[in-house]
Write an enzyme that holds these catalytic residues in place. Structure first.
Site, short mmCIF file in Angstrom:
data_model
loop_
_atom_site.label_atom_id
_atom_site.label_comp_id
_atom_site.label_asym_id
_atom_site.label_seq_id
_atom_site.Cartn_x
_atom_site.Cartn_y
_atom_site.Cartn_z
N TRP A 93 25.69 6.34 6.06
CA TRP A 93 24.27 6.92 5.54
C TRP A 93 23.21 6.56 6.71
CZ3 TRP A 93 20.50 2.76 3.31
CH2 TRP A 93 19.28 3.55 2.58
N ALA B 290 26.40 1.08 -3.56
CA ALA B 290 25.53 1.78 -4.07
C ALA B 290 25.75 2.75 -5.08
CB ALA B 290 24.83 2.71 -3.03
N LYS C 24 21.74 4.64 -8.76
CA LYS C 24 22.60 5.45 -9.22
C LYS C 24 23.11 5.30 -10.58
CE LYS C 24 21.90 6.91 -4.80
NZ LYS C 24 20.88 6.05 -4.01
N ASP D 118 27.82 -2.41 1.66
CA ASP D 118 26.73 -1.57 0.60
C ASP D 118 27.49 -0.92 -0.37
OD1 ASP D 118 24.70 -0.09 -0.07
OD2 ASP D 118 24.17 0.74 1.87
#
Length: 394
Positions: A127, A210, A243, A208
């Site tokens: 990212w 997400a 999300k 991470d």
């Protein structure tokens, strides 16, 4: 003072969004921005969130601050969602943050505080904001090979060869599921090899996560994170609710610091609260409150899980439809990897020249590294995208 400031490079995704808005073509397709969209191109409010919001509006009696680490109930609910029973709750210090990005930034701050000489190993690609924040904070970061453009999968041998260079005190940043930007994930046996390497070298994993629930389901998507948390002595986890709860603008995230030594909990929790105080004092609560309500109410949770599953299966169907259309047009299975990827994104593995050609000739907008948001597609646009991919020689 201001004369010393320099113009900062434009964010590539934001610049892409601006170019898309200015394009007058009616049949243009936006596959750039990382936001879930339904078949009508809208980002809906999830049913359970809407219901929780109505309940909160009727019951909420104050807008006073929560604690520096946010509402403890939010931390409890999210730790349970992400980690299940993989580790004892008392081994997990946690603090609410403004979105998953806030959790990532606070994690990097903690790393810099704990070990100013730590290097952060980051997948190539990752990212873009990971790299932007690390650069801004002057934290040394080292890429490790990850995506194989030829196969559309993970270059695991290259990854492990690069991670063999980590040292004790270094940090290895990993995507818990639905790798952004590639969509290519490690298998659980591969995760175990990564864990063994981390424990052998003394490097600290940072995960991470997400997109839990967007890949293979809530439990399957958390499996790798749970394996790491239960196997390594120290782990940092940055979790986002943007999300899977659809609450992007509410900026709801959580940073977790997991330690196998229970005696470290007090210091770790105090450090997370301290970092919040230095950065934004008290974290936002509205989104966190809604998530807590949904996760703790059986009816709301059941509805949320059902809608999240609809979203997940819808993206898998779009992936398969695109792979099938490309197989028909190309006469080969060279795009079959798109159906194997998970999450919102896939990376085609082509150069920026072909991405630009698709934009100019066909109005297809995707990031220059060929990352595309699968959730930006629908049944009407899949044939157009497939035709553009073949037309420019991908």
């Amino acid at each position: 003072m201001f004369e010393q400031l320099k113009e900062q490079p434009a964010d590539k995704i934001l610049a892409l969004m601006a170019a898309y808005r200015e394009d007058p073509r009616d049949d243009k397709i936006d596959l750039g921005v990382g936001v879930y969209k339904d078949a009508e191109g809208k980002t809906p409010i999830m049913r359970a969130i809407k219901a929780a919001e109505k309940q909160l509006w009727e019951a909420e009696e104050t807008k006073s601050y929560t604690g520096l680490a946010g509402d403890p109930g939010f931390a409890d609910a999210m730790v349970s969602l992400v980690l299940g029973d993989a580790v004892a709750r008392g081994s997990v210090a946690a603090a609410a943050t403004p979105g998953g990005t806030g959790a990532v930034r606070q994690a990097f701050d903690l790393i810099k505080m704990a070990n100013p000489n730590a290097r952060v190993f980051v997948s190539d690609p990752t990212w873009p904001n990971h790299l932007s924040i690390l650069k801004h904070m002057n934290i040394e970061h080292v890429p490790y090979r990850y995506f194989d453009a030829e196969t559309g999968g993970v270059n695991f041998d290259g990854m492990m060869a690069d991670l063999a260079n980590v040292k004790a005190g270094d940090v290895v940043l990993l995507h818990g599921c639905c790798h952004n930007p590639t969509g290519a994930n490690l298998t659980l046996p591969q995760w175990q090899e990564v864990v063994d390497l981390l424990n052998k070298t003394g490097a600290v994993p940072m995960i991470d996560i997400a997109y839990q629930g967007f890949g293979d389901g809530l439990e399957a998507d958390a499996a790798a994170t749970r394996l790491v948390a239960s196997s390594c002595p120290e782990v940092l986890i940055a979790a986002s609710c943007s999300k899977n709860f659809g609450i992007y603008r509410e900026r709801t995230g959580l940073l977790m610091a997991v330690s196998s030594d229970p005696a470290k909990f007090k210091v770790n929790q105090g450090t997370l609260s301290y970092l919040n105080r230095q950065n934004f004092s008290f974290p936002p609560d509205h989104g966190a409150r809604l998530v807590t309500m949904v996760l703790n109410d059986p009816a709301l949770r059941a509805d949320w899980e059902a809608e999240l599953e609809e979203v997940r299966l819808g993206m898998l169907r779009l992936r398969q439809a695109l792979a099938d259309e490309l197989r028909t047009l190309s006469g080969s299975d060279r795009f079959g990897f798109l159906a194997q990827h998970r999450g919102m994104f896939s990376r085609l593995g082509v150069g920026p020249d072909k991405v630009e050609a698709m934009r100019e000739k066909h109005g297809i907008y995707m990031v220059g590294d060929s990352r595309m948001n699968i959730a930006g597609l629908n049944d009407m646009t899949i044939p157009k995208l497939a035709k553009a991919i073949i037309d420019v020689g991908c």
